[in-house]
Design a protein around this motif. Structure first.
Motif, mmCIF file in Angstrom:
data_model
loop_
_atom_site.group_PDB
_atom_site.id
_atom_site.type_symbol
_atom_site.label_atom_id
_atom_site.label_comp_id
_atom_site.label_asym_id
_atom_site.label_seq_id
_atom_site.Cartn_x
_atom_site.Cartn_y
_atom_site.Cartn_z
ATOM 1 N N UNK A 16 55.245 43.232 56.624
ATOM 2 C CA UNK A 16 54.436 43.608 55.472
ATOM 3 C C UNK A 16 55.236 43.600 54.176
ATOM 4 N N UNK A 17 56.461 43.137 54.253
ATOM 5 C CA UNK A 17 57.306 43.027 53.060
ATOM 6 C C UNK A 17 57.539 41.552 52.761
ATOM 7 N N UNK A 18 57.253 41.146 51.557
ATOM 8 C CA UNK A 18 57.454 39.749 51.158
ATOM 9 C C UNK A 18 58.721 39.620 50.321
ATOM 10 N N UNK A 19 59.183 38.396 50.166
ATOM 11 C CA UNK A 19 60.325 38.152 49.287
ATOM 12 C C UNK A 19 59.977 38.564 47.857
ATOM 13 N N UNK A 20 58.703 38.383 47.489
ATOM 14 C CA UNK A 20 58.263 38.810 46.153
ATOM 15 C C UNK A 20 58.406 40.322 45.996
ATOM 16 N N UNK A 21 58.068 41.081 47.054
ATOM 17 C CA UNK A 21 58.233 42.541 47.015
ATOM 18 C C UNK A 21 59.697 42.907 46.789
ATOM 19 N N UNK A 22 60.574 42.219 47.510
ATOM 20 C CA UNK A 22 62.015 42.493 47.386
ATOM 21 C C UNK A 22 62.491 42.155 45.980
ATOM 22 N N UNK A 23 62.048 41.012 45.469
ATOM 23 C CA UNK A 23 62.452 40.586 44.128
ATOM 24 C C UNK A 23 62.003 41.598 43.073
ATOM 25 N N UNK A 24 60.768 42.068 43.186
ATOM 26 C CA UNK A 24 60.254 43.033 42.211
ATOM 27 C C UNK A 24 61.018 44.347 42.281
ATOM 28 N N UNK A 25 61.320 44.801 43.507
ATOM 29 C CA UNK A 25 62.066 46.053 43.662
ATOM 30 C C UNK A 25 63.482 45.931 43.100
ATOM 31 N N UNK A 26 64.043 44.724 43.188
ATOM 32 C CA UNK A 26 65.394 44.470 42.661
ATOM 33 C C UNK A 26 65.380 44.114 41.174
ATOM 34 N N UNK A 27 64.160 43.935 40.626
ATOM 35 C CA UNK A 27 64.003 43.490 39.242
ATOM 36 C C UNK A 27 64.671 42.130 39.035
ATOM 37 N N UNK A 28 64.407 41.253 39.996
ATOM 38 C CA UNK A 28 64.908 39.885 39.942
ATOM 39 C C UNK A 28 63.743 38.935 40.175
ATOM 40 N N UNK A 29 63.987 37.665 39.983
ATOM 41 C CA UNK A 29 62.992 36.653 40.311
ATOM 42 C C UNK A 29 63.167 36.222 41.763
ATOM 43 N N UNK A 30 62.106 35.646 42.340
ATOM 44 C CA UNK A 30 62.224 35.116 43.701
ATOM 45 C C UNK A 30 63.295 34.035 43.763
ATOM 46 N N UNK A 31 63.395 33.252 42.707
ATOM 47 C CA UNK A 31 64.398 32.184 42.674
ATOM 48 C C UNK A 31 65.808 32.754 42.794
ATOM 49 N N UNK A 32 66.038 33.914 42.162
ATOM 50 C CA UNK A 32 67.362 34.549 42.234
ATOM 51 C C UNK A 32 67.667 35.002 43.657
ATOM 52 N N UNK A 33 66.638 35.503 44.353
ATOM 53 C CA UNK A 33 66.822 35.926 45.748
ATOM 54 C C UNK A 33 67.178 34.724 46.617
ATOM 55 N N UNK A 34 66.446 33.617 46.413
ATOM 56 C CA UNK A 34 66.656 32.430 47.247
ATOM 57 C C UNK A 34 67.983 31.725 46.949
ATOM 58 N N UNK A 35 68.588 32.017 45.828
ATOM 59 C CA UNK A 35 69.918 31.466 45.560
ATOM 60 C C UNK A 35 70.978 32.116 46.448
ATOM 61 N N UNK A 36 70.675 33.319 46.934
ATOM 62 C CA UNK A 36 71.639 34.082 47.730
ATOM 63 C C UNK A 36 71.276 34.073 49.215
ATOM 64 N N UNK A 37 69.975 34.182 49.519
ATOM 65 C CA UNK A 37 69.503 34.186 50.905
ATOM 66 C C UNK A 37 68.500 33.050 51.107
ATOM 67 N N UNK A 38 68.563 32.424 52.278
ATOM 68 C CA UNK A 38 67.660 31.310 52.564
ATOM 69 C C UNK A 38 66.231 31.784 52.813
#
Length: 291
Positions: free
Chosen positions: A23-45
């Motif tokens: 029930x947690x999306x990459x978008x949820x993680x990005x928003x909680x981190x105050x980052x973009x999804x693209x920034x998350x995907x630069x670090x994790x696949x």
């Protein structure tokens, strides 16, 4: 591992714990981190990649605690067992977000062979540690059914921590809880009418680690834990407080790598950093490594 990567992992673990992995999306993680999804995907696949790293890091902490607890010394075997279990329960409480994440995401191991293997390794380490600790305490008489006892002990301790999450209570006496577990095991042994077992030694042979729980490099664990502390300070502390806390962490790290660290300096820095409740888990790990 840089601070941003650690921060993403910590944030993701909180989300996985509170609302479940699926029930947690990459978008949820990005928003909680105050980052973009693209920034998350630069670090994790992928989201699964984040989870795998969380499991791997926490497994290293489990191995560290198991190896450390093996060195506990006590005059009486029963007191020694209580001390070891108390340390284990304290560790589970300290890492309760991780433990609860696994409960919330019970089916994640069906999705990835990598994660499944990591979870299995962690489970095997702890049940083997319980088995060996029980044999050290109660002797060869329990050997025919020691795996049953080890699995019961592991299940009881984990269920207590899981229930504590539901009632939001973690301020119990760890030694008292360990005493309850030991008394329960003693009662099973005392009232057992035969040496028959549910899980025999033959059944468990493929899972027997023969006392080898795995070794981790203490300096590597120190370095990664220091990075986690720095990441938390960088992303979670107010700007006006960061400087003194970062300086304390840097001084602690510098002193640790001295050929002869000053005990008074190290203890003073540990005490200062422990004042922040959010840092206590990692500071306890650093203290154990130093000792």
């Amino acid at each position: 591992m840089d601070e941003k990567k650690i921060y993403i992992q910590q944030t993701a673990m909180q989300l996985f714990s509170s609302q479940g992995f699926f029930h947690t999306s990459v978008q949820d993680i990005a928003e909680a981190c105050r980052m973009s999804k693209a920034s998350i995907y630069k670090i994790f696949h992928s989201k699964e990649d984040i989870l795998a790293q969380i499991v791997r890091d926490n497994l290293n902490h489990i191995i560290h605690r198991a190896n450390y607890a093996r060195n506990e010394q006590s005059k009486q075997p029963r007191d020694q067992l209580i001390a070891k279990l108390s340390r284990e329960i304290e560790g589970l409480v300290e890492h309760r977000e991780y433990v609860w994440m696994l409960y919330q995401s019970a089916s994640i191991n069906k999705q990835s062979d990598n994660i499944k293997a990591l979870l299995k390794q962690g489970q095997l380490i702890m049940v083997n540690w319980h088995k060996d600790t029980l044999l050290e305490t109660f002797g060869a008489d329990i050997e025919p059914f020691v795996w049953d006892l080890a699995i019961c002990m592991q299940g009881m301790s984990r269920e207590m921590i899981a229930f504590a999450e539901k009632v939001d209570r973690y301020n119990f006496d760890f030694e008292q809880l360990a005493e309850v577990l030991v008394t329960s095991i003693e009662s099973i042994i005392k009232h057992k009418t035969s040496s028959a077992s549910v899980f025999s030694s033959e059944d468990m042979e493929p899972f027997n680690l023969q006392g080898h729980y795995g070794e981790i490099d203490q300096k590597d664990l120190w370095d990664r834990t220091i990075q986690q502390v720095r990441a938390f300070i960088h992303y979670r502390f107010p700007s006006y407080e960061k400087k003194q806390w970062v300086e304390a962490v840097d001084r602690l790290n510098q002193e640790f790598y001295e050929s002869e660290p000053e005990m008074i300096v190290m203890e003073s820095l540990f005490c200062f950093l422990e004042k922040n409740e959010d840092l206590q888990i990692n500071i306890n790990i650093l203290r154990e490594i130093f000792q």
